[in-house]
Design an enzyme around this catalytic site. Structure first.
Site, PDB file in Angstrom:
ATOM      1  N   ARG A 122      -9.596 -28.281 -23.983  1.00  0.00           N
ATOM      2  CA  ARG A 122     -10.728 -27.338 -23.929  1.00  0.00           C
ATOM      3  C   ARG A 122     -11.666 -27.740 -22.798  1.00  0.00           C
ATOM      4  O   ARG A 122     -12.802 -28.144 -23.010  1.00  0.00           O
ATOM      5  CB  ARG A 122     -11.379 -27.253 -25.300  1.00  0.00           C
ATOM      6  N   GLN A 127     -10.457 -22.409 -19.878  1.00  0.00           N
ATOM      7  CA  GLN A 127     -11.113 -21.477 -20.808  1.00  0.00           C
ATOM      8  C   GLN A 127     -10.364 -20.153 -20.953  1.00  0.00           C
ATOM      9  O   GLN A 127     -10.259 -19.617 -22.051  1.00  0.00           O
ATOM     10  CB  GLN A 127     -12.545 -21.206 -20.362  1.00  0.00           C
ATOM     11  N   ASP A 130      -7.490 -20.394 -23.439  1.00  0.00           N
ATOM     12  CA  ASP A 130      -7.814 -21.020 -24.719  1.00  0.00           C
ATOM     13  C   ASP A 130      -7.628 -20.038 -25.882  1.00  0.00           C
ATOM     14  O   ASP A 130      -8.527 -19.275 -26.238  1.00  0.00           O
ATOM     15  CB  ASP A 130      -9.265 -21.524 -24.643  1.00  0.00           C
ATOM     16  N   SER A 133      -9.902 -20.369 -28.971  1.00  0.00           N
ATOM     17  CA  SER A 133     -11.187 -19.671 -28.849  1.00  0.00           C
ATOM     18  C   SER A 133     -11.023 -18.164 -28.986  1.00  0.00           C
ATOM     19  O   SER A 133     -11.805 -17.520 -29.688  1.00  0.00           O
ATOM     20  CB  SER A 133     -11.835 -19.963 -27.490  1.00  0.00           C
ATOM     21  N   TYR A 226     -17.023 -31.791 -30.338  1.00  0.00           N
ATOM     22  CA  TYR A 226     -16.766 -31.397 -31.726  1.00  0.00           C
ATOM     23  C   TYR A 226     -17.705 -32.160 -32.660  1.00  0.00           C
ATOM     24  O   TYR A 226     -18.392 -33.090 -32.258  1.00  0.00           O
ATOM     25  CB  TYR A 226     -15.315 -31.719 -32.096  1.00  0.00           C
TER      26      TYR A 226
HETATM   27  P1  NAD Z   1     -14.351 -25.907 -34.976  1.00  0.00           P
HETATM   28  O1  NAD Z   1     -13.575 -24.705 -35.399  1.00  0.00           O
HETATM   29  O2  NAD Z   1     -13.662 -27.229 -34.928  1.00  0.00           O
HETATM   30  O3  NAD Z   1     -15.622 -26.052 -35.969  1.00  0.00           O
HETATM   31  C1  NAD Z   1     -16.512 -24.985 -36.221  1.00  0.00           C
HETATM   32  C2  NAD Z   1     -17.924 -25.489 -36.261  1.00  0.00           C
HETATM   33  O4  NAD Z   1     -18.164 -26.200 -37.475  1.00  0.00           O
HETATM   34  C3  NAD Z   1     -18.310 -26.440 -35.126  1.00  0.00           C
HETATM   35  O5  NAD Z   1     -19.357 -25.861 -34.388  1.00  0.00           O
HETATM   36  C4  NAD Z   1     -18.729 -27.718 -35.854  1.00  0.00           C
HETATM   37  O6  NAD Z   1     -19.777 -28.384 -35.200  1.00  0.00           O
HETATM   38  C5  NAD Z   1     -19.159 -27.187 -37.217  1.00  0.00           C
HETATM   39  N1  NAD Z   1     -19.188 -28.179 -38.302  1.00  0.00           N
HETATM   40  C6  NAD Z   1     -18.317 -29.179 -38.584  1.00  0.00           C
HETATM   41  N2  NAD Z   1     -18.713 -29.858 -39.681  1.00  0.00           N
HETATM   42  C7  NAD Z   1     -19.857 -29.272 -40.117  1.00  0.00           C
HETATM   43  C8  NAD Z   1     -20.738 -29.522 -41.214  1.00  0.00           C
HETATM   44  N3  NAD Z   1     -20.518 -30.512 -42.080  1.00  0.00           N
HETATM   45  N4  NAD Z   1     -21.812 -28.720 -41.353  1.00  0.00           N
HETATM   46  C9  NAD Z   1     -22.056 -27.709 -40.471  1.00  0.00           C
HETATM   47  N5  NAD Z   1     -21.253 -27.426 -39.436  1.00  0.00           N
HETATM   48  C10 NAD Z   1     -20.181 -28.201 -39.249  1.00  0.00           C
HETATM   49  O7  NAD Z   1     -15.065 -25.683 -33.596  1.00  0.00           O
HETATM   50  P2  NAD Z   1     -14.733 -24.678 -32.390  1.00  0.00           P
HETATM   51  O8  NAD Z   1     -15.390 -23.390 -32.672  1.00  0.00           O
HETATM   52  O9  NAD Z   1     -13.266 -24.652 -32.148  1.00  0.00           O
HETATM   53  O10 NAD Z   1     -15.452 -25.347 -31.132  1.00  0.00           O
HETATM   54  C11 NAD Z   1     -16.352 -26.379 -31.230  1.00  0.00           C
HETATM   55  C12 NAD Z   1     -16.690 -26.979 -29.862  1.00  0.00           C
HETATM   56  O11 NAD Z   1     -15.726 -26.837 -28.847  1.00  0.00           O
HETATM   57  C13 NAD Z   1     -17.923 -26.373 -29.291  1.00  0.00           C
HETATM   58  O12 NAD Z   1     -18.654 -27.409 -28.682  1.00  0.00           O
HETATM   59  C14 NAD Z   1     -17.437 -25.456 -28.252  1.00  0.00           C
HETATM   60  O13 NAD Z   1     -18.422 -25.163 -27.278  1.00  0.00           O
HETATM   61  C15 NAD Z   1     -16.344 -26.280 -27.695  1.00  0.00           C
HETATM   62  N6  NAD Z   1     -15.405 -25.433 -26.947  1.00  0.00           N
HETATM   63  C16 NAD Z   1     -15.214 -25.690 -25.615  1.00  0.00           C
HETATM   64  C17 NAD Z   1     -14.347 -24.877 -24.887  1.00  0.00           C
HETATM   65  C18 NAD Z   1     -14.090 -25.101 -23.430  1.00  0.00           C
HETATM   66  O14 NAD Z   1     -14.897 -25.708 -22.754  1.00  0.00           O
HETATM   67  N7  NAD Z   1     -12.957 -24.630 -22.925  1.00  0.00           N
HETATM   68  C19 NAD Z   1     -13.694 -23.839 -25.511  1.00  0.00           C
HETATM   69  C20 NAD Z   1     -13.939 -23.621 -26.854  1.00  0.00           C
HETATM   70  C21 NAD Z   1     -14.795 -24.436 -27.574  1.00  0.00           C
END
Ligand code: NAD
Length: 377
Positions: A122, A127, A130, A133, A226
């Site tokens: 990621r 992006q 992905d 996402s 994460y």
């Molecule tokens: P995910 O599906 O792993 O988790 C969903 C959300 O749940 C996350 O935001 C996490 O912080 C939250 N979470 C975990 N435990 C928790 C708790 N106990 N209470 C409340 N919330 C909790 O996450 P995701 O949506 O796949 O992506 C998360 C990260 O990855 C973000 O920082 C996002 O910006 C990043 N990301 C980066 C790229 C990229 O740069 N290419 C692409 C996608 C996502």
């Protein structure tokens, strides 16, 4: 001979997506590939065979897979599907290798080069490839729609001759890709939205969508952007602080996940008992066991006057757009490798190196190799 890229009909139960939509299939044809689809491959996503111009349609999965140089799929392949492929061919899709080690072994045996969409790093450059996402965005959108559908209340404020109706309060826990899309959709439907995440970076993102960020005093930034798992003390503090907001909301959407771990349990039964009559929980984390103690993955249950919905494979419920987005991810991933009419694998490219599961009889992904070798001991 052009590279043959094949699109089989998905076989997993309830899977309505297809790996290539007609527009992206045409882009591959333009890149000099021959696109072959299985009869009815796009049917459940509302792409009839004749919408795929300049592609050949093959009746049978075995005939299709055995002639392909590259097979593109959405849901993880079965062993039978791998065995239909010719030795040394390439297979791209989601794999969930930790749950499907027999498939990995079958690919190793047939020297299949496999790329797992969920392993694409990621990083900014990736992006547009992905699929985690793109599909999470679909799921987040649909979660808000499901919440409004199961609720006994309107989302927006309504001013009518029969009186003024107050807007619903939607609480979103976990403001990652899915959570942010759920917030945006619930806002568009007119609800008042509050959201919480353990990563403080999400505060600004939540507020930019017009929702209120709940600062509960528990932060848990982990590696690679994460979240990390909370300690027992943090969990207790989080639950105590959340209880008040949960008791006031009409729809609760939970999306909290920690990569490689079961979903954290955030909503115990006693919190559900404290919810408003007619409240709804949409547990998008159901795939990993759920964020609510009462969630039954794949089912809708009621506890008292609260409905708890634990949907599985939500992107498949918006199959047309989910397939279009997935196909674009595949195109963006594959097209840089397709120079000079053949597949060039640059192992110095971290996107290729990290997303590769098997190649030439080897398991390239460390965690999967350890798991498969552990199985063999
Ligand atoms: P995910 O599906 O792993 O988790 C969903 C959300 O749940 C996350 O935001 C996490 O912080 C939250 N979470 C975990 N435990 C928790 C708790 N106990 N209470 C409340 N919330 C909790 O996450 P995701 O949506 O796949 O992506 C998360 C990260 O990855 C973000 O920082 C996002 O910006 C990043 N990301 C980066 C790229 C990229 O740069 N290419 C692409 C996608 C996502």
């Amino acid at each position: 001979m052009p590279i043959k890229i094949a699109v089989p009909k998905e076989t997993a139960q309830g899977e309505r997506r297809v790996a290539l939509d007609p527009t992206v299939a045409a882009r591959f044809t333009k890149l000099g590939l021959e696109v072959v689809i299985q009869k009815g491959a796009g049917q459940n996503a509302q792409f009839p065979d004749d919408a795929y111009a300049d592609t050949r349609v093959v009746d049978d999965a075995k005939a299709l897979m055995s002639e392909a140089d590259i097979v593109v799929k959405v849901a993880p392949p079965t062993q039978e599907e791998v065995n239909m492929m010719k030795d040394g061919a390439t297979l791209i899709g989601f794999f969930h290798a930790h749950k499907n080690t027999d498939v990995v072994k079958a690919m190793q045996k047939k020297k299949i080069t496999s790329f797992a969409m969920e392993l694409i790093p990621r990083i900014s450059r990736a992006q547009s490839m992905d699929a985690l996402s793109s599909q999470a965005a679909v799921a987040g959108y649909k979660a808000a729609i499901m919440g409004s559908d199961l609720s006994c209340r309107f989302f927006p404020m309504l001013t009518t001759a029969a009186g003024t109706i107050r807007p619903s309060k939607v609480l979103v826990i976990g403001a990652g890709v899915a959570g942010l899309q759920a917030i945006a959709t619930a806002r568009r439907l007119g609800a008042i939205v509050e959201a919480y995440d353990v990563r403080s970076a999400t505060k600004e993102q939540v507020e930019s969508l017009g929702a209120k960020f709940l600062d509960l005093g528990v932060k848990a930034e982990g590696e690679g952007g994460y979240a990390r798992e909370l300690t027992d003390e943090e969990k207790a503090k989080q639950q105590e602080a959340l209880a008040k907001f949960i008791s006031q909301c009409d729809v609760l959407i939970t999306t909290a996940a920690i990569p490689g771990r079961p979903s954290p349990m955030l909503i115990p039964q006693k919190m559900v008992d404290g919810m408003k009559p007619g409240a709804v929980i949409i547990d998008l984390a159901a795939e990993g066991g759920g964020n609510c103690e009462l969630t039954k993955p794949g089912k809708t249950v009621t506890k008292g006057n609260v409905t708890i919905h634990g949907p599985l494979n939500v992107p498949s419920q918006v199959p047309l757009h989910a397939s279009e987005m997935y196909a674009k991810n595949l195109l963006n991933f594959l097209s840089p490798m397709l120079a000079d009419g053949k597949l060039n694998l640059d192992w110095n490219d971290e996107i290729i190196a990290k997303s590769c599961l098997t190649h030439d009889g080897e398991i390239k992904h460390d965690a999967t190799r350890s798991l498969v070798e552990g199985d063999q001991k």
